[in-house]
Design a protein around this motif. Sequence first.
Motif, short mmCIF file in Angstrom:
data_model
loop_
_atom_site.label_atom_id
_atom_site.label_comp_id
_atom_site.label_asym_id
_atom_site.label_seq_id
_atom_site.Cartn_x
_atom_site.Cartn_y
_atom_site.Cartn_z
N GLY A 15 17.96 79.91 41.40
CA GLY A 15 17.73 78.84 40.44
C GLY A 15 17.34 79.29 39.06
O GLY A 15 16.68 78.56 38.33
N PHE A 16 17.71 80.49 38.62
CA PHE A 16 17.38 80.92 37.26
C PHE A 16 18.14 80.09 36.24
O PHE A 16 19.28 79.68 36.47
N PHE A 17 17.53 79.89 35.06
CA PHE A 17 18.24 79.32 33.93
C PHE A 17 18.92 80.46 33.18
O PHE A 17 20.11 80.59 33.17
N CYS A 63 7.40 77.87 37.22
CA CYS A 63 7.42 76.48 36.77
C CYS A 63 7.40 76.42 35.25
O CYS A 63 6.78 77.26 34.58
N LYS A 64 8.04 75.40 34.72
CA LYS A 64 8.05 75.19 33.27
C LYS A 64 8.11 73.70 32.98
O LYS A 64 8.91 72.97 33.60
N ILE A 74 10.03 72.80 38.58
CA ILE A 74 10.28 74.11 39.17
C ILE A 74 11.46 74.75 38.45
O ILE A 74 12.56 74.19 38.40
N LEU A 75 11.21 75.93 37.89
CA LEU A 75 12.22 76.64 37.12
C LEU A 75 13.05 77.56 38.01
O LEU A 75 14.28 77.64 37.88
N LYS A 106 14.56 74.00 42.64
CA LYS A 106 14.75 74.01 41.19
C LYS A 106 14.97 72.59 40.68
O LYS A 106 15.75 71.82 41.23
N GLY A 107 14.26 72.23 39.61
CA GLY A 107 14.43 70.94 38.96
C GLY A 107 13.50 69.86 39.47
O GLY A 107 13.34 68.83 38.81
N LYS A 108 12.87 70.06 40.63
CA LYS A 108 11.93 69.06 41.14
C LYS A 108 10.55 69.27 40.53
O LYS A 108 10.24 70.34 39.97
#
Length: 476
Positions: free
Chosen positions: A4-6, A36-37, A41-42, A415-417
């Motif tokens: 799940g990395f950006f 997290c960011k 969750i990042l 990721k994203g939640k």
Amino acid sequence: MAFGFFRKTETADIIFMGGKIYTQNTDMPWTEAVACKNGLILALGDYEDIKELEGKHTKIVDLAGGFMLPGLIETSGHPVLDTFKNSCLFLKKGTFDETLSQISEYAGAQTDSEIIFAYGYEESIFESLEQDKASEALDEICQEKPVVVLGKSGLHCWLNTLATETVKAAAAEDEITTISLAYLLHVLEPFHSDIIPKEFTDGMLRYCKKGFTSVFDCGAPEYFTSIYQGFMVHAYQENMVKNRFFGSLLVTRDINPAPMIRKLSQYRTHCVELNEHVNFSTLKLLVDRTPGAVSITDSALREFCLLAADNGFDIHIDAIGGQAVAEAVEALQASRSAGYKKSAFTVAHDKDADNAALEHTSLGTDIKETPRTYEREGAWIGIQRAATITEALDLLTVDGAIQLGIIDSFGTIEKGKHADFAVFDKDPFGLGSIEALKELQAVMTVIDGKVVYDAAEDNSNQWHLMLTPQDFEFDE
């Protein structure tokens, strides 16, 4: 490897590592670290990969070998009524004479109170009694103080003569021609207690200790709910929310659905800018088919369900008796058939209400099931039917999120939640029994990537003092 990395150049606000993290995500059930960011969750994965998201301002939280799970979701809680439990009399079910006896005993013990306030009488006891006779019965208990008794539905009040005269005098002074229940309670101000603010923070602490980051309220009259929601809004403004609150609007008997849905819409609107910390999107219906019960009729039930679903609300029905369960399922299925697919539907009922007629319904799939919740029977109601710890944890995370219609944002570590977590110093899966799970204490809870509870540092007295006095006014 990381999941799940950006991009490599992005840095996290906070990274949790140094423990075992159970994600409830089938693609990666366990992981070593979570980044997290901005409250979400990042990324999650091996710490060696996740640490690449560490920047000079990133906070690192060492779990010290503990176990981190998605924040637990309480779907059978009563935070509202629990906050007021020591500030008024909660009546037990009984006849007219039994109800009077409870009020009389309570009034006799309230020597320092300026008003006597009770809640929860069965409104069916007045079917053959005139209002004057009911007031006279309260006068015999107490004439020197106002006596106010709110009915179980929260829609009717029973007053002694002094309380009635007090409200009439205020209405004349304010030039009010129609006295609403809200106005009546505002004038009488039945709560004159410094207990309530402490009960409010004590309640948040109790949920934190069990690892709950989200709590659904399973039903309270609007009067109590409006005060509690005000507390939650002020707590949010003070950055002191320790559990997300999911409120519900309770309906226990036939009433025009349209104004109730408008009222629910108003509550939801008030929560729009509260970052999902305070939520109000559920219509709570009580359907009781036991002999003599005053409850919602089948036709009104269907109308409520259709109108609520049409406005995008979730529906949670407590059904008492097999007939009530069948009617609840039929009403919710009718709403689904009408095209309302997004609302979350739940039927809460006793296990012995199951019957063959329900075998081919969508109960348990499209319509979630849960043990009956309305009567405040005790803690951990939501997992009382779980056979294993794994089942119990599923009910407290994924299933809870589905019941509240929030599975896209909560319930798993993905990721994203939202970055909501519960941390324990013992392995929940190794406890050996569900009873042991109930006794397990959280060492930390996290909401939106921020540690809101640390067992080594936090207590409700501290939280109470941190909230300013004006946070606990009872104005309507």
